[in-house]
Design an enzyme around this catalytic site. Structure first.
Site: not given
Ligand code: ARG
Length: 495
Positions: A173, A294, A300, A307
């Site tokens: 979970h 970024s 970043k 992704e």
């Protein structure tokens, strides 16, 4: 702007359409838009090597049966071989007006060798021709993707070897559950992908039958040797039913379903890499070669490859749905709908192959943070099961032990402590069976080592699992260390 005008540039010249090929029945050329709509050569030219192989096998077989002479077969074969060379070099000129890969090659052949080129298509239809091409192409693609998965497994085997001593929480979970070894987690990924490999090879085996000789749908009156052409193309046997041979694409569904499964696995692995690279987890740092920054936030470092791998899974699942819906409702045998099978099949293989390559490199070079993993373990009550098991091993019914431990955890939460920081009194206040040895049981290393079953995370089990995986790869001719080293992963050194 009118639609036709806008499309003018890429609309083939209808005067050159294959209507001539259809013969006396046709008086008018194909409508220009209809031609653009139906031409598939941009996509199916990728089948040219398979198409030529199939044609060579067919014409040799025709000669062996006396349907064409040996001299005619030689002329046709020579012509096909020069075309094969041009295709490989990229100099072959494709013409959209010639509709598809089959007619492009045949028309060019006939231009080159003269009317004898027209004999190639004796006792054959594009229906058995394209089914043969797709079986050849997909069989090879399945094997190639399986080999790519092997390389991925080699990297996982080597990364597992250097992360045996790294402990992290296993999750259910997405809640910290019990301690495991990082190597154990990586080996779970390997098992998932190895099954995908098996599914691809199963599909390749089942599709390995020859449609050649089934012609349009009902075979042919010529005395073909279907065994001979099947063997020449490496097929196990001729397909048993001519309608089925030209009228189904289930073999593509099977291959793409295996790819969809694989893509979903890669997506789940990617999701873990994305999570693990957050500041919240901090379990992994992906190398610069597989991350981006970024344009506005200088701090970043985004795990874009993971992704994208997750995102591209939608395409592969879409490719599978595309094929299934295309086939649903088709009467036997061939229908032109089936021309639409190629784009999803090519896309599914391309996407999964690229994803395997990019994630393999990302994993080979990722740095795992053992300290962050251990900290997550400490704070996550991953040792609570140890307390319950400790009591249960001393005769306390597990349900009661579970309840007692829950109260201890509640107390820790209230006091901002972890279980090992509670004094013995606190343990004994909840159950009199507790003694000093509970602290040894709470040791994380001990907790993992006591899970010493086949399939479990104890060190000896994990080492055996790595050795077994390496043997599996070895038996398939994969040099695990060489593959991993080429990707920058080594079995030496730490995580
Ligand atoms: N380009 C076609 C396809 O991929 C080849 C078969 C065409 N057959 C036909 N009867 N029109 O399906």
């Amino acid at each position: 702007m009118a639609r036709d005008e806008r499309r003018d540039g890429d609309t083939p010249d209808p005067r050159a359409t294959p209507q001539a090929t259809w013969g006396g029945r046709f008086e008018e050329p194909l409508d220009a838009v209809a031609l653009r709509y139906s031409a598939s050569v941009d996509v199916d030219k990728r089948l040219a090597p398979e198409d030529i192989r199939g044609s060579l096998a067919h014409v040799r077989m025709l000669a062996s049966r006396g349907v064409v002479s040996e001299a005619e077969a030689d002329t046709i074969a020579k012509g096909l071989e020069t075309i094969a060379v041009e295709v490989a070099e990229g100099s072959f000129v494709w013409d959209a007006a010639r509709e598809d890969v089959h007619m492009n090659i045949e028309a060019t052949l006939t231009e080159r060798v003269g009317p004898v080129g027209g004999k190639l298509h004796t006792a054959r239809s594009r229906n058995d021709q394209v089914a043969t091409d797709m079986r050849l192409w997909t069989r090879e693609a399945c094997r190639a993707t399986a080999a790519r998965i092997d390389r991925f497994l080699a990297v996982l085997a080597v990364r597992a070897a250097n992360t045996v001593d790294v402990l992290l929480p296993g999750y259910t979970h997405l809640q910290r559950a019990q301690p495991v070894r990082l190597a154990h987690h990586l080996l779970a990924w390997a098992e998932m992908l190895d099954r995908d490999r098996g599914r691809l090879l199963d599909a390749a085996r089942r599709m390995n039958e020859s449609p050649l000789g089934c012609a349009a749908l009902a075979s042919t009156t010529f005395p073909l040797d279907r065994e001979m052409s099947a063997r020449a193309l490496g097929f196990d046997r001729p397909m048993r039913n001519s309608l089925d041979a030209v009228g189904d694409r289930d073999f593509l569904v099977e291959a793409v379903a295996a790819l969809a499964n694989c893509a979903v696995h890669l997506s789940r692995i990617s999701e873990e890499l994305v999570l693990w690279s957050t500041q919240e987890f901090g379990f992994v740092t992906m190398s610069d070669a597989y991350t981006t920054g970024s344009s506005i936030m200088p701090q970043k470092k985004n795990p874009d490859m993971a992704e994208l791998a997750r995102g591209k899974t939608g395409r592969v699942v879409g490719d599978l749905v595309n094929l299934l819906v295309m086939l649903k409702g088709l009467p036997l045998a061939y229908n032109r709908d089936m021309q639409e099978d190629k784009a999803p099949v090519f896309d599914a293989f391309d996407t999964v192959d690229d994803t395997l390559d990019v994630l393999r490199g990302a994993l080979a070079t990722a740095r795992f943070d053992a300290a962050r993993m251990r900290a997550a373990l400490r704070d996550g009550f991953a040792d609570a099961t140890e307390v319950a098991d400790w009591l249960a091993a001393r005769g306390v019914p597990f349900r009661e032990a579970h309840h007692v431990t829950g109260r201890l955890v509640g107390r820790c939460v209230a006091e901002g402590k972890v279980l090992s920081e509670l004094p013995l009194d606190a343990f004994r206040a909840e159950h009199e069976a507790f003694d000093e040895s509970i602290y040894a049981a709470l040791d994380l290393e001990t907790a993992v080592e006591r899970r010493d079953l086949p399939g479990g995370p104890a060190k000896a089990r994990v080492r055996a699992a790595i050795a077994e995986l390496r043997e599996r790869l070895d038996a398939r001719g994969v040099d695990t260390d060489a593959v991993a080293a080429a990707d920058g992963a080594s079995s030496e050194g730490g995580a």
